[in-house]
Design a protein around this motif. Structure first.
Motif, PDB file in Angstrom:
ATOM      1  N   ALA A 147      -2.480   4.674 -11.689  1.00 59.59           N
ATOM      2  CA  ALA A 147      -3.722   3.900 -11.699  1.00 59.59           C
ATOM      3  C   ALA A 147      -3.590   2.737 -10.714  1.00 59.59           C
ATOM      4  CB  ALA A 147      -4.002   3.382 -13.099  1.00 59.59           C
ATOM      5  N   TYR A 148      -4.433   2.736  -9.716  1.00 64.20           N
ATOM      6  CA  TYR A 148      -4.454   1.664  -8.727  1.00 64.20           C
ATOM      7  C   TYR A 148      -5.720   0.830  -8.910  1.00 64.20           C
ATOM      8  CZ  TYR A 148      -0.769   4.170  -6.239  1.00 64.20           C
ATOM      9  OH  TYR A 148       0.404   4.791  -5.905  1.00 64.20           O
ATOM     10  N   LYS A 149      -5.588  -0.444  -8.647  1.00 65.91           N
ATOM     11  CA  LYS A 149      -6.745  -1.344  -8.689  1.00 65.91           C
ATOM     12  C   LYS A 149      -7.473  -1.346  -7.347  1.00 65.91           C
ATOM     13  CE  LYS A 149      -8.157  -5.979  -9.919  1.00 65.91           C
ATOM     14  NZ  LYS A 149      -7.784  -7.290 -10.375  1.00 65.91           N
ATOM     15  N   HIS A 150      -6.734  -1.046  -6.289  1.00 66.34           N
ATOM     16  CA  HIS A 150      -7.281  -1.059  -4.926  1.00 66.34           C
ATOM     17  C   HIS A 150      -7.091   0.316  -4.289  1.00 66.34           C
ATOM     18  CE1 HIS A 150      -7.160  -5.524  -4.969  1.00 66.34           C
ATOM     19  NE2 HIS A 150      -6.079  -5.318  -5.701  1.00 66.34           N
ATOM     20  N   TYR A 151      -8.130   0.794  -3.626  1.00 70.62           N
ATOM     21  CA  TYR A 151      -8.052   2.012  -2.813  1.00 70.62           C
ATOM     22  C   TYR A 151      -8.612   1.672  -1.449  1.00 70.62           C
ATOM     23  CZ  TYR A 151      -6.989   4.827  -6.921  1.00 70.62           C
ATOM     24  OH  TYR A 151      -6.391   5.354  -8.036  1.00 70.62           O
ATOM     25  N   ARG A 152      -7.927   2.167  -0.410  1.00 68.03           N
ATOM     26  CA  ARG A 152      -8.352   1.852   0.954  1.00 68.03           C
ATOM     27  C   ARG A 152      -8.432   3.130   1.778  1.00 68.03           C
ATOM     28  NH1 ARG A 152      -5.205  -2.806   4.028  1.00 68.03           N
ATOM     29  NH2 ARG A 152      -3.465  -1.384   3.824  1.00 68.03           N
ATOM     30  N   TRP A 177       0.826  -1.206   0.000  1.00 67.09           N
ATOM     31  CA  TRP A 177       0.000   0.000   0.000  1.00 67.09           C
ATOM     32  C   TRP A 177       0.858   1.254   0.000  1.00 67.09           C
ATOM     33  CZ3 TRP A 177      -5.094  -0.346  -0.778  1.00 67.09           C
ATOM     34  CH2 TRP A 177      -5.680  -1.617  -0.619  1.00 67.09           C
ATOM     35  N   VAL A 178       0.402   2.267  -0.715  1.00 70.17           N
ATOM     36  CA  VAL A 178       1.056   3.567  -0.785  1.00 70.17           C
ATOM     37  C   VAL A 178       0.099   4.588  -0.172  1.00 70.17           C
ATOM     38  CG1 VAL A 178       1.917   5.357  -2.341  1.00 70.17           C
ATOM     39  CG2 VAL A 178       2.278   2.940  -2.894  1.00 70.17           C
ATOM     40  N   ASP A 179       0.591   5.390   0.770  1.00 73.22           N
ATOM     41  CA  ASP A 179      -0.224   6.453   1.347  1.00 73.22           C
ATOM     42  C   ASP A 179      -0.398   7.560   0.316  1.00 73.22           C
ATOM     43  OD1 ASP A 179      -0.216   4.970   3.661  1.00 73.22           O
ATOM     44  OD2 ASP A 179       1.053   6.345   4.801  1.00 73.22           O
ATOM     45  N   LEU A 180      -1.645   7.897   0.007  1.00 78.38           N
ATOM     46  CA  LEU A 180      -1.963   8.928  -0.977  1.00 78.38           C
ATOM     47  C   LEU A 180      -2.377  10.238  -0.315  1.00 78.38           C
ATOM     48  CD1 LEU A 180      -4.069   6.712  -3.415  1.00 78.38           C
ATOM     49  CD2 LEU A 180      -1.652   7.357  -3.630  1.00 78.38           C
ATOM     50  N   ASP A 181      -3.024  10.142   0.842  1.00 74.12           N
ATOM     51  CA  ASP A 181      -3.497  11.323   1.553  1.00 74.12           C
ATOM     52  C   ASP A 181      -3.681  10.967   3.020  1.00 74.12           C
ATOM     53  OD1 ASP A 181      -4.333  14.060   1.518  1.00 74.12           O
ATOM     54  OD2 ASP A 181      -6.421  13.413   1.666  1.00 74.12           O
TER      55      ASP A 181
END
Length: 160
Positions: A133-138, A106-110
């Motif tokens: 482009a990510y397939k998963h957002y958490r 996982w990469v922290d986006l915000d």
């Protein structure tokens, strides 16, 4: 717990899911929650129904994650979080939005902290820098304003 945003056919006690047109077009994701709702009428499907009068609620947990999995990777750079209809101390206060190409790394986006929702059924839009482009957002809610967690909406948006 995984929930498909789709239509269902119930026959002879068997529930068969058929993908909705929106899901086939990669608009609606599969949603996974860390913990199921404590009320079946306030489940995770309410997070993406574009209706601030519905909500997800779990009376046992103050923090947890919600994950969207799309059929294909997609770029998002904004999201909406909505407060629910009652009890302000249940609002999310601190959270991290993350992206993943594989659902493992996982990469922290915000990251947000000390956020507040002065009104009930209030939607707030947050923008962040992202060109991947990510397939998963958490959405990982790490703290509420003081009570168990409830949200009316969590929607992802592209563009700024």
């Amino acid at each position: 717990m995984k929930v498909l945003f789709s239509s269902f056919l119930i026959a002879a006690g068997i529930c068969l899911a058929t993908p909705s047109i929106a899901q086939q077009l990669n608009i609606l994701p599969v949603i996974t929650t860390e913990f199921p709702s404590s009320n079946p009428n306030e489940d995770a499907t309410k997070l993406n129904d574009k209706n601030t009068k519905t909500k997800y609620f779990n009376e046992q947990y103050k923090g947890q994650w919600f994950q969207y999995e799309f059929e294909k990777p997609i770029v998002y750079s904004q999201y909406i979080i909505g407060s629910a209809n009652d009890v302000p101390k249940r609002d999310p206060k601190n959270w991290i939005l993350q992206g993943s190409t594989d659902g493992k790394k996982w990469v922290d986006l915000d990251t947000k902290s000390e956020e507040s929702f002065p009104e009930r059924q209030m939607s707030k839009t947050y923008a962040f820098e992202n060109k991947i482009a990510y397939k998963h957002y958490r959405l990982k809610v790490t703290e509420t304003a003081g009570g168990p967690l409830q949200l009316s909406e969590w929607n992802l948006l592209s563009g700024k």
